[in-house]
Design a protein around this motif. Structure first.
Motif, PDB file in Angstrom:
ATOM      1  N   GLY A  26     -18.521   8.078 -22.821  1.00  0.00           N
ATOM      2  CA  GLY A  26     -19.153   9.049 -21.941  1.00  0.00           C
ATOM      3  C   GLY A  26     -18.832   8.847 -20.473  1.00  0.00           C
ATOM      4  N   ALA A  27     -17.775   8.098 -20.180  1.00  0.00           N
ATOM      5  CA  ALA A  27     -17.378   7.873 -18.787  1.00  0.00           C
ATOM      6  C   ALA A  27     -16.906   9.183 -18.166  1.00  0.00           C
ATOM      7  CB  ALA A  27     -16.266   6.830 -18.716  1.00  0.00           C
ATOM      8  N   THR A  28     -17.125   9.318 -16.871  1.00  0.00           N
ATOM      9  CA  THR A  28     -16.635  10.492 -16.144  1.00  0.00           C
ATOM     10  C   THR A  28     -15.678  10.034 -15.054  1.00  0.00           C
ATOM     11  OG1 THR A  28     -18.549  10.472 -14.653  1.00  0.00           O
ATOM     12  CG2 THR A  28     -18.692  11.879 -16.599  1.00  0.00           C
ATOM     13  N   GLU A  29     -14.638  10.809 -14.869  1.00  0.00           N
ATOM     14  CA  GLU A  29     -13.633  10.476 -13.860  1.00  0.00           C
ATOM     15  C   GLU A  29     -14.162  10.816 -12.474  1.00  0.00           C
ATOM     16  OE1 GLU A  29      -9.091  11.685 -12.594  1.00  0.00           O
ATOM     17  OE2 GLU A  29      -9.756  12.079 -14.648  1.00  0.00           O
ATOM     18  N   LYS A  30     -14.083   9.858 -11.565  1.00  0.00           N
ATOM     19  CA  LYS A  30     -14.463  10.089 -10.178  1.00  0.00           C
ATOM     20  C   LYS A  30     -13.262  10.643  -9.407  1.00  0.00           C
ATOM     21  CE  LYS A  30     -17.204   6.796  -8.401  1.00  0.00           C
ATOM     22  NZ  LYS A  30     -17.717   5.431  -8.108  1.00  0.00           N
ATOM     23  N   PHE A  31     -12.097  10.000  -9.563  1.00  0.00           N
ATOM     24  CA  PHE A  31     -10.859  10.493  -8.962  1.00  0.00           C
ATOM     25  C   PHE A  31      -9.696   9.665  -9.472  1.00  0.00           C
ATOM     26  CE2 PHE A  31     -11.910   7.056  -6.054  1.00  0.00           C
ATOM     27  CZ  PHE A  31     -10.677   6.537  -5.679  1.00  0.00           C
ATOM     28  N   ARG A  32      -8.494  10.160  -9.202  1.00  0.00           N
ATOM     29  CA  ARG A  32      -7.267   9.421  -9.531  1.00  0.00           C
ATOM     30  C   ARG A  32      -6.211   9.657  -8.465  1.00  0.00           C
ATOM     31  NH1 ARG A  32      -4.887  12.018 -15.031  1.00  0.00           N
ATOM     32  NH2 ARG A  32      -7.081  12.269 -15.553  1.00  0.00           N
ATOM     33  N   LEU A  33      -5.342   8.662  -8.280  1.00  0.00           N
ATOM     34  CA  LEU A  33      -4.190   8.759  -7.383  1.00  0.00           C
ATOM     35  C   LEU A  33      -2.951   8.702  -8.265  1.00  0.00           C
ATOM     36  CD1 LEU A  33      -5.361   6.215  -4.647  1.00  0.00           C
ATOM     37  CD2 LEU A  33      -5.686   8.706  -4.690  1.00  0.00           C
ATOM     38  N   THR A  34      -2.170   9.784  -8.229  1.00  0.00           N
ATOM     39  CA  THR A  34      -1.037   9.923  -9.141  1.00  0.00           C
ATOM     40  C   THR A  34       0.270  10.005  -8.356  1.00  0.00           C
ATOM     41  OG1 THR A  34      -2.489  11.148 -10.636  1.00  0.00           O
ATOM     42  CG2 THR A  34      -0.138  11.300 -11.055  1.00  0.00           C
ATOM     43  N   GLU A  35       1.261   9.266  -8.813  1.00  0.00           N
ATOM     44  CA  GLU A  35       2.591   9.331  -8.215  1.00  0.00           C
ATOM     45  C   GLU A  35       3.231  10.678  -8.546  1.00  0.00           C
ATOM     46  OE1 GLU A  35       5.016   6.150  -9.665  1.00  0.00           O
ATOM     47  OE2 GLU A  35       3.715   4.603  -8.825  1.00  0.00           O
ATOM     48  N   PRO A  36       4.221  11.109  -7.771  1.00  0.00           N
ATOM     49  CA  PRO A  36       4.903  12.371  -8.072  1.00  0.00           C
ATOM     50  C   PRO A  36       5.483  12.407  -9.499  1.00  0.00           C
ATOM     51  CG  PRO A  36       5.482  11.640  -5.874  1.00  0.00           C
ATOM     52  CD  PRO A  36       4.673  10.525  -6.515  1.00  0.00           C
ATOM     53  N   GLU A  37       5.875  11.250 -10.040  1.00  0.00           N
ATOM     54  CA  GLU A  37       6.430  11.194 -11.398  1.00  0.00           C
ATOM     55  C   GLU A  37       5.343  11.180 -12.471  1.00  0.00           C
ATOM     56  OE1 GLU A  37       7.237   8.584  -9.111  1.00  0.00           O
ATOM     57  OE2 GLU A  37       8.836   9.842  -8.303  1.00  0.00           O
ATOM     58  N   GLY A  38       4.073  11.069 -12.055  1.00  0.00           N
ATOM     59  CA  GLY A  38       2.977  11.135 -13.022  1.00  0.00           C
ATOM     60  C   GLY A  38       2.243   9.832 -13.293  1.00  0.00           C
ATOM     61  N   ARG A  39       2.812   8.713 -12.886  1.00  0.00           N
ATOM     62  CA  ARG A  39       2.144   7.432 -13.125  1.00  0.00           C
ATOM     63  C   ARG A  39       0.882   7.336 -12.270  1.00  0.00           C
ATOM     64  NH1 ARG A  39       5.374   1.676 -12.771  1.00  0.00           N
ATOM     65  NH2 ARG A  39       5.842   2.497 -10.712  1.00  0.00           N
ATOM     66  N   ILE A  40      -0.214   6.903 -12.898  1.00  0.00           N
ATOM     67  CA  ILE A  40      -1.490   6.781 -12.193  1.00  0.00           C
ATOM     68  C   ILE A  40      -1.566   5.394 -11.564  1.00  0.00           C
ATOM     69  CG2 ILE A  40      -4.009   6.765 -12.442  1.00  0.00           C
ATOM     70  CD1 ILE A  40      -3.640   8.850 -14.687  1.00  0.00           C
ATOM     71  N   GLY A  41      -1.602   5.381 -10.233  1.00  0.00           N
ATOM     72  CA  GLY A  41      -1.667   4.120  -9.497  1.00  0.00           C
ATOM     73  C   GLY A  41      -3.077   3.584  -9.365  1.00  0.00           C
ATOM     74  N   HIS A  42      -4.055   4.483  -9.423  1.00  0.00           N
ATOM     75  CA  HIS A  42      -5.445   4.058  -9.305  1.00  0.00           C
ATOM     76  C   HIS A  42      -6.332   5.204  -9.771  1.00  0.00           C
ATOM     77  CE1 HIS A  42      -8.938   1.927  -7.609  1.00  0.00           C
ATOM     78  NE2 HIS A  42      -9.370   3.120  -7.194  1.00  0.00           N
ATOM     79  N   ALA A  43      -7.330   4.875 -10.575  1.00  0.00           N
ATOM     80  CA  ALA A  43      -8.346   5.842 -10.972  1.00  0.00           C
ATOM     81  C   ALA A  43      -9.675   5.113 -11.020  1.00  0.00           C
ATOM     82  CB  ALA A  43      -8.023   6.450 -12.330  1.00  0.00           C
ATOM     83  N   GLU A  44     -10.742   5.869 -10.809  1.00  0.00           N
ATOM     84  CA  GLU A  44     -12.083   5.303 -10.909  1.00  0.00           C
ATOM     85  C   GLU A  44     -12.905   6.141 -11.872  1.00  0.00           C
ATOM     86  OE1 GLU A  44     -13.899   4.420  -7.122  1.00  0.00           O
ATOM     87  OE2 GLU A  44     -12.112   3.310  -6.464  1.00  0.00           O
ATOM     88  N   LEU A  45     -13.591   5.456 -12.780  1.00  0.00           N
ATOM     89  CA  LEU A  45     -14.437   6.087 -13.784  1.00  0.00           C
ATOM     90  C   LEU A  45     -15.864   5.631 -13.589  1.00  0.00           C
ATOM     91  CD1 LEU A  45     -12.221   5.550 -16.957  1.00  0.00           C
ATOM     92  CD2 LEU A  45     -12.226   7.490 -15.393  1.00  0.00           C
ATOM     93  N   ASP A  46     -16.791   6.533 -13.814  1.00  0.00           N
ATOM     94  CA  ASP A  46     -18.215   6.223 -13.728  1.00  0.00           C
ATOM     95  C   ASP A  46     -18.732   6.007 -15.143  1.00  0.00           C
ATOM     96  OD1 ASP A  46     -21.020   6.360 -13.656  1.00  0.00           O
ATOM     97  OD2 ASP A  46     -21.002   7.656 -11.905  1.00  0.00           O
ATOM     98  N   PHE A  47     -19.173   4.791 -15.411  1.00  0.00           N
ATOM     99  CA  PHE A  47     -19.785   4.412 -16.679  1.00  0.00           C
ATOM    100  C   PHE A  47     -21.283   4.310 -16.451  1.00  0.00           C
ATOM    101  CE2 PHE A  47     -15.529   3.370 -17.731  1.00  0.00           C
ATOM    102  CZ  PHE A  47     -15.426   3.096 -19.080  1.00  0.00           C
ATOM    103  N   GLY A  48     -21.960   5.444 -16.392  1.00  0.00           N
ATOM    104  CA  GLY A  48     -23.408   5.448 -16.218  1.00  0.00           C
ATOM    105  C   GLY A  48     -23.871   4.775 -14.943  1.00  0.00           C
ATOM    106  N   GLY A  49     -23.173   4.991 -13.852  1.00  0.00           N
ATOM    107  CA  GLY A  49     -23.554   4.402 -12.576  1.00  0.00           C
ATOM    108  C   GLY A  49     -22.766   3.154 -12.211  1.00  0.00           C
ATOM    109  N   VAL A  50     -21.923   2.691 -13.092  1.00  0.00           N
ATOM    110  CA  VAL A  50     -21.069   1.525 -12.842  1.00  0.00           C
ATOM    111  C   VAL A  50     -19.620   1.999 -12.806  1.00  0.00           C
ATOM    112  CG1 VAL A  50     -20.298  -0.696 -13.749  1.00  0.00           C
ATOM    113  CG2 VAL A  50     -22.686  -0.019 -13.993  1.00  0.00           C
ATOM    114  N   THR A  51     -18.882   1.575 -11.799  1.00  0.00           N
ATOM    115  CA  THR A  51     -17.491   1.990 -11.647  1.00  0.00           C
ATOM    116  C   THR A  51     -16.554   1.019 -12.344  1.00  0.00           C
ATOM    117  OG1 THR A  51     -17.935   3.058  -9.526  1.00  0.00           O
ATOM    118  CG2 THR A  51     -15.646   2.451  -9.968  1.00  0.00           C
ATOM    119  N   VAL A  52     -15.638   1.571 -13.134  1.00  0.00           N
ATOM    120  CA  VAL A  52     -14.523   0.826 -13.707  1.00  0.00           C
ATOM    121  C   VAL A  52     -13.262   1.445 -13.124  1.00  0.00           C
ATOM    122  CG1 VAL A  52     -13.236   0.266 -15.813  1.00  0.00           C
ATOM    123  CG2 VAL A  52     -15.737   0.207 -15.825  1.00  0.00           C
TER     124      VAL A  52
END
Length: 151
Positions: A26-52
């Motif tokens: 049930g995690a929700t995506e807060k945001f992601r930083l994606t390279e032009p080629e599509g590789r995700i350099g950083h993303a943050e997910l909300d796990f019920g108030g805790v960020t992973v």
């Protein structure tokens, strides 16, 4: 002074991992930083108030997720309302079962799953409040059992 502590996972396919964590936990995506080629350099997910935090692998910098069947050196513990339901959800989303849900000596009911990216998740909920001394007594008793009898 420490203000927060975040788990930062490296995975082989961050986009797919984000989808898995949403379906499984049930995690929700807060945001992601994606390279032009599509590789995700950083993303943050909300796990019920805790960020992973998570990213794709960057082998050119020595940043890699768990490899093959090798056991990861870190286990992530999710303390939830209903371990049976969350383990079932993770399995339905594609996790593999490492240890079935059961009552544990330390006052939790829990199980262990491995996500499709190699990370281990210990999922549990409280079933009784115990003092550290009682947990130690139970742990000692468990460790004195022959291996065939231990859970």
């Amino acid at each position: 002074m420490i203000h927060e502590l975040f788990a930062y996972l490296c995975v082989s396919d961050a986009g797919r991992a984000i989808d898995f964590y949403a379906r499984a936990f049930g995690a929700t995506e807060k945001f992601r930083l994606t390279e032009p080629e599509g590789r995700i350099g950083h993303a943050e997910l909300d796990f019920g108030g805790v960020t992973v935090m998570l990213s794709d692998e960057y082998p050119e910098y020595g940043i890699q997720g768990p490899q093959g069947e090798q056991s990861p050196p870190v286990t992530i513990h999710l303390h939830v309302d209903d371990a049976d339901a969350v383990v079932a959800s993770a399995l339905a989303a594609g996790a593999s079962l490492e240890r079935a849900v059961r009552d544990e000596f330390y006052g939790e009911r829990g199980g262990v799953v491995r996500d499709p990216f190699g990370h281990r998740w210990n999922i549990g909920h409280s079933i009784e409040e115990l003092s550290p001394e009682e947990m130690q007594r139970r742990y000692t008793e468990l460790m004195l059992q022959p291996a065939a009898e231990a859970p």
